[in-house]
Design an enzyme around this catalytic site. Structure first.
Site, PDB file in Angstrom:
ATOM      1  N   ASP A 199       2.400 -22.123  15.385  1.00 29.85           N
ATOM      2  CA  ASP A 199       3.569 -21.499  14.784  1.00 29.85           C
ATOM      3  C   ASP A 199       4.624 -22.533  14.384  1.00 29.85           C
ATOM      4  O   ASP A 199       5.308 -22.358  13.379  1.00 29.85           O
ATOM      5  CB  ASP A 199       4.182 -20.501  15.789  1.00 29.85           C
TER       6      ASP A 199
ATOM      7  N   LYS B 284      10.118 -20.838  23.004  1.00 25.59           N
ATOM      8  CA  LYS B 284      10.860 -19.575  22.993  1.00 25.59           C
ATOM      9  C   LYS B 284      11.528 -19.411  24.344  1.00 25.59           C
ATOM     10  O   LYS B 284      11.065 -19.963  25.341  1.00 25.59           O
ATOM     11  CB  LYS B 284       9.907 -18.413  22.743  1.00 25.59           C
TER      12      LYS B 284
ATOM     13  N   ARG C  96       0.824  -1.214   0.000  1.00 27.24           N
ATOM     14  CA  ARG C  96       0.000   0.000   0.000  1.00 27.24           C
ATOM     15  C   ARG C  96       0.856   1.260   0.000  1.00 27.24           C
ATOM     16  O   ARG C  96       0.435   2.321  -0.436  1.00 27.24           O
ATOM     17  CB  ARG C  96      -0.915   0.009   1.229  1.00 27.24           C
TER      18      ARG C  96
ATOM     19  N   ASP D 278       6.781 -24.456   3.400  1.00 30.58           N
ATOM     20  CA  ASP D 278       7.207 -24.669   4.774  1.00 30.58           C
ATOM     21  C   ASP D 278       8.717 -24.596   4.663  1.00 30.58           C
ATOM     22  O   ASP D 278       9.359 -25.516   4.161  1.00 30.58           O
ATOM     23  CB  ASP D 278       6.771 -26.044   5.299  1.00 30.58           C
ATOM     24  N   HIS D 279       9.287 -23.470   5.096  1.00 30.27           N
ATOM     25  CA  HIS D 279      10.686 -23.233   4.719  1.00 30.27           C
ATOM     26  C   HIS D 279      11.632 -24.266   5.315  1.00 30.27           C
ATOM     27  O   HIS D 279      12.761 -24.398   4.857  1.00 30.27           O
ATOM     28  CB  HIS D 279      11.110 -21.795   5.052  1.00 30.27           C
TER      29      HIS D 279
ATOM     30  N   HIS E 290       6.300 -27.071  10.897  1.00 33.63           N
ATOM     31  CA  HIS E 290       7.720 -27.458  10.818  1.00 33.63           C
ATOM     32  C   HIS E 290       8.016 -28.793  11.511  1.00 33.63           C
ATOM     33  O   HIS E 290       8.694 -29.649  10.964  1.00 33.63           O
ATOM     34  CB  HIS E 290       8.604 -26.389  11.446  1.00 33.63           C
TER      35      HIS E 290
HETATM   36  N1  NAP Z   1       8.690 -12.410   8.672  1.00 31.46           N
HETATM   37  C1  NAP Z   1       9.010 -13.698   8.678  1.00 31.46           C
HETATM   38  O1  NAP Z   1      10.144 -14.091   9.018  1.00 31.46           O
HETATM   39  C2  NAP Z   1       7.990 -14.723   8.283  1.00 31.46           C
HETATM   40  C3  NAP Z   1       8.328 -16.075   8.357  1.00 31.46           C
HETATM   41  C4  NAP Z   1       7.407 -17.037   7.940  1.00 31.46           C
HETATM   42  C5  NAP Z   1       6.170 -16.636   7.453  1.00 31.46           C
HETATM   43  N2  NAP Z   1       5.857 -15.314   7.411  1.00 31.46           N
HETATM   44  C6  NAP Z   1       4.533 -14.943   6.864  1.00 31.46           C
HETATM   45  O2  NAP Z   1       4.704 -14.067   5.763  1.00 31.46           O
HETATM   46  C7  NAP Z   1       3.660 -13.103   5.732  1.00 31.46           C
HETATM   47  C8  NAP Z   1       4.270 -11.695   5.773  1.00 31.46           C
HETATM   48  O3  NAP Z   1       4.991 -11.565   6.986  1.00 31.46           O
HETATM   49  P1  NAP Z   1       5.840 -10.273   7.314  1.00 31.46           P
HETATM   50  O4  NAP Z   1       6.575 -10.588   8.566  1.00 31.46           O
HETATM   51  O5  NAP Z   1       6.612  -9.818   6.145  1.00 31.46           O
HETATM   52  O6  NAP Z   1       4.678  -9.225   7.647  1.00 31.46           O
HETATM   53  P2  NAP Z   1       4.779  -7.631   7.680  1.00 31.46           P
HETATM   54  O7  NAP Z   1       6.165  -7.176   7.960  1.00 31.46           O
HETATM   55  O8  NAP Z   1       3.679  -7.162   8.556  1.00 31.46           O
HETATM   56  O9  NAP Z   1       4.456  -7.219   6.171  1.00 31.46           O
HETATM   57  C9  NAP Z   1       3.177  -7.349   5.637  1.00 31.46           C
HETATM   58  C10 NAP Z   1       3.177  -6.794   4.230  1.00 31.46           C
HETATM   59  O10 NAP Z   1       1.871  -6.872   3.710  1.00 31.46           O
HETATM   60  C11 NAP Z   1       1.530  -5.620   3.139  1.00 31.46           C
HETATM   61  N3  NAP Z   1       0.095  -5.407   3.261  1.00 31.46           N
HETATM   62  C12 NAP Z   1      -0.664  -5.513   4.372  1.00 31.46           C
HETATM   63  N4  NAP Z   1      -1.954  -5.236   4.067  1.00 31.46           N
HETATM   64  C13 NAP Z   1      -1.977  -4.946   2.741  1.00 31.46           C
HETATM   65  C14 NAP Z   1      -2.981  -4.580   1.844  1.00 31.46           C
HETATM   66  N5  NAP Z   1      -4.262  -4.455   2.223  1.00 31.46           N
HETATM   67  N6  NAP Z   1      -2.650  -4.353   0.558  1.00 31.46           N
HETATM   68  C15 NAP Z   1      -1.374  -4.480   0.140  1.00 31.46           C
HETATM   69  N7  NAP Z   1      -0.357  -4.842   0.950  1.00 31.46           N
HETATM   70  C16 NAP Z   1      -0.665  -5.060   2.237  1.00 31.46           C
HETATM   71  C17 NAP Z   1       2.325  -4.612   3.931  1.00 31.46           C
HETATM   72  O11 NAP Z   1       2.613  -3.483   3.153  1.00 31.46           O
HETATM   73  P3  NAP Z   1       1.868  -2.075   3.331  1.00 31.46           P
HETATM   74  O12 NAP Z   1       1.689  -1.845   4.803  1.00 31.46           O
HETATM   75  O13 NAP Z   1       2.741  -1.111   2.629  1.00 31.46           O
HETATM   76  O14 NAP Z   1       0.592  -2.288   2.640  1.00 31.46           O
HETATM   77  C18 NAP Z   1       3.623  -5.367   4.136  1.00 31.46           C
HETATM   78  O15 NAP Z   1       4.436  -5.233   3.000  1.00 31.46           O
HETATM   79  C19 NAP Z   1       2.764 -13.407   6.943  1.00 31.46           C
HETATM   80  O16 NAP Z   1       1.708 -14.221   6.525  1.00 31.46           O
HETATM   81  C20 NAP Z   1       3.688 -14.189   7.877  1.00 31.46           C
HETATM   82  O17 NAP Z   1       2.975 -15.080   8.685  1.00 31.46           O
HETATM   83  C21 NAP Z   1       6.728 -14.357   7.797  1.00 31.46           C
END
Ligand code: NAP
Length: 506
Positions: A238, A343, A44, A180-181, A243
């Site tokens: 989680d 954790k 966004r 599932d990484h 995993h």
């Molecule tokens: N981070 C990790 O290490 C990790 C590991 C395993 C799985 N995951 C999974 O990967 C996914 C993302 O995780 P994250 O940690 O990267 O989350 P995050 O940091 O909160 O990022 C979420 C992203 O989604 C975008 N977003 C949210 N609402 C939106 C909308 N309505 N339209 C367009 N973009 C939107 C946000 O961008 P804007 O705010 O600019 O819109 C942001 O780029 C989640 O499902 C999480 O469970 C993450």
């Protein structure tokens, strides 16, 4: 490899910043991507292509290993990046996305090969799917269309089934890549090679020779900045549902007929389907939950989970889980698989310990203090990746006394010991259309079916209490009893594969 466009929904988020972009950069540097390709970041936030490139280069300089990073390579890689500002919940924004994709395809002079990566909050997954389909962006008339779904895949069985239903209306199963990484980790794939390319392990790999199996995945850190997500998920959703059960399946599966994706995944699914169901009333017997409490480590006060930012002071979310699983099939009859995760444990480690049975008759004395005469094979997923086989050896000198020693292999001793990151392997496989290391729908469904009654039982904390454990310890005492009642005990791993000890990292 065909040219393609990777569309990352959530490109400004943590996952893209820390994992996806560094993985793509490394693949590009190693020439494992086509000469030209495009990444279209979506979020966004208002960002130009140039700002997105600069932000990405900044991330690469932080998260790519120093030995792999170069400014020149990063700038070169970034020329392939673009950004589309849109709200994924807003149907009208998809028309603009489609136009942008058509224009990028034209500039690549290729078919419309699109890989959609869902890295947004999981609530958005069905909405994005619905709108992509409505805009004819999932149809494979011209070029392939694939989708990668990040975990969590559903919050419970019902929502996982709902997501599957929505996805299946837009994509065929072979277009869907559920990540599932853990399956992308080199050391996890090496379990298959250890088991099925050596003739010495497989004949022993069953209930005749194996006493029990431990699978541990511990973290030393607390909930950190993920409070909002974690407090609604807990250790079960989680870590365990995905995993740890994947690791269990790889350890327990029958030999596949080939290394083909479906042959491997067929065998993994059979393991999930053979897991003995734990009924709601049996949960206290098989499952232990814990939550970390305040403690002092090296003079520093470590906050309790309930004192962490963003966590409710009366939160009933588990930060630790241990569980005894049984696989009701010919090979594993009666062998417990104990899994644990948590954790704020003493160290960050993921490993599998295979405990072999002792000899039927003991003719040598054991060295003082040696309690378990059985061999152990320790498969270390991270850190100090490698294998350790513990065997009995004669203590030099008079008589016959046996001590245990370790035969170990460490990946770090390989000449070129760079271990590719999980996301490198998974992205590369998906771009090439290889789904071996991704979860199939039937596997996800089977794991949710197994864990759902346990999650339901958690709703009754009087029958299924959460035990406190001091931050920096190996979980609640109750988890030791889970093994002790069967006459077994956990290994206490350290960072270094060859060492163990209850307090080694404190
Ligand atoms: N981070 C990790 O290490 C990790 C590991 C395993 C799985 N995951 C999974 O990967 C996914 C993302 O995780 P994250 O940690 O990267 O989350 P995050 O940091 O909160 O990022 C979420 C992203 O989604 C975008 N977003 C949210 N609402 C939106 C909308 N309505 N339209 C367009 N973009 C939107 C946000 O961008 P804007 O705010 O600019 O819109 C942001 O780029 C989640 O499902 C999480 O469970 C993450």
């Amino acid at each position: 490899m065909e040219k393609f466009i990777l569309v990352i929904f959530g490109a400004s988020g943590d996952l893209a910043w820390r994992k996806l972009m560094p993985a793509l950069y490394t693949l590009h540097q190693q020439k494992l991507l086509p000469e030209t390709f495009k990444v279209l970041g979506v979020g966004r936030m208002a960002m130009t292509d140039e700002t997105f490139r600069a932000k990405t280069i900044d991330g690469l300089s932080q998260f790519v290993p120093k030995s792999k990073y170069s400014d020149e390579d990063a700038r070169n890689f970034a020329t392939n990046l673009h950004f589309q500002s849109m709200d994924t919940s807003e149907v009208n924004d998809y028309a603009e996305l489609k136009t942008r994709l058509e224009s990028l395809s034209d500039s690549l002079a290729c078919e419309a090969n699109y890989l959609f990566y869902y890295a947004t909050p999981p609530l958005m997954y069905t909405t994005i799917t619905h709108h992509l389909k409505a805009h004819n962006l999932t149809c494979q008339d011209s070029g392939w269309k694939r989708v990668i779904i990040e975990k969590p895949y559903g919050h419970d069985l019902a929502s996982a089934l709902e997501l599957t239903k929505e996805l299946s209306q837009a994509f065929a199963e072979d277009q869907i890549y559920r990540i599932d990484h853990y399956l992308g980790k080199e050391t996890v794939q090496n379990i298959l090679v250890t088991r099925f390319s050596n003739s010495i392990f497989e004949p022993l790999w069953n209930h005749n020779y194996i006493k029990y199996v431990e699978i541990t995945s511990s973290e030393a850190l607390g909930v950190g900045s993920r409070a909002g997500y974690y407090d609604t998920a807990g250790a079960m959703r989680d870590m365990v549902q995905n995993h740890l059960l994947q690791l269990l399946a790889i350890v327990a599966m029958e030999p596949p007929t080939t290394a083909d994706g479906n042959a491997i995944r067929d065998e993994m699914v059979k393991v999930f389907q053979s897991l003995r169901k734990i009924k709601e009333e049996e949960v206290p017997q098989y499952v232990v939950r814990g939550q970390y409490t305040e403690s002092q480590i090296h003079g520093e006060t470590i906050k309790a989970y309930r004192q962490e930012d963003g966590i409710a002071p009366n939160s009933k979310t588990e930060t630790y889980m241990a569980m005894a699983c049984y696989i009701d099939n010919w090979r594993w009859s009666g062998v417990p698989f104990y899994i644990r995760t948590g954790k704020r444990l003493p160290t960050q480690v993921t490993e599998i310990v295979i405990h072999f049975k002792s000899n039927p008759h003991r003719i040598f004395a054991q060295k003082d203090g040696l309690t378990d005469a059985g061999n152990q094979l320790i498969i270390r997923i991270q850190p100090d990746e490698g294998l350790l086989l513990k065997i009995g050896m004669k203590v030099p000198g008079a008589g016959f006394q046996v001590d245990k020693v370790g035969l170990d292999f460490h990946y770090s001793s390989l000449t070129d010991h760079y271990i590719p990151q999980a996301y490198e392997r998974l992205l590369c496989d998906c771009i090439q259309g290889d789904s071996t290391l991704f979860q199939r729908n039937d596997a996800v469904e089977a794991t949710w079916k197994f864990v759902q009654p346990i999650i339901d039982a958690f709703a009754n904390p009087r029958k299924n209490p959460i035990y406190g454990y001091a931050a920096g310890t190996w979980g609640p005492e109750r988890a030791n009893q889970l093994l002790a009642k069967d006459g077994f005990e956990w290994r206490y791993p350290c960072k270094n594969l060859a060492s163990d000890g209850v307090y080694c990292e404190l």
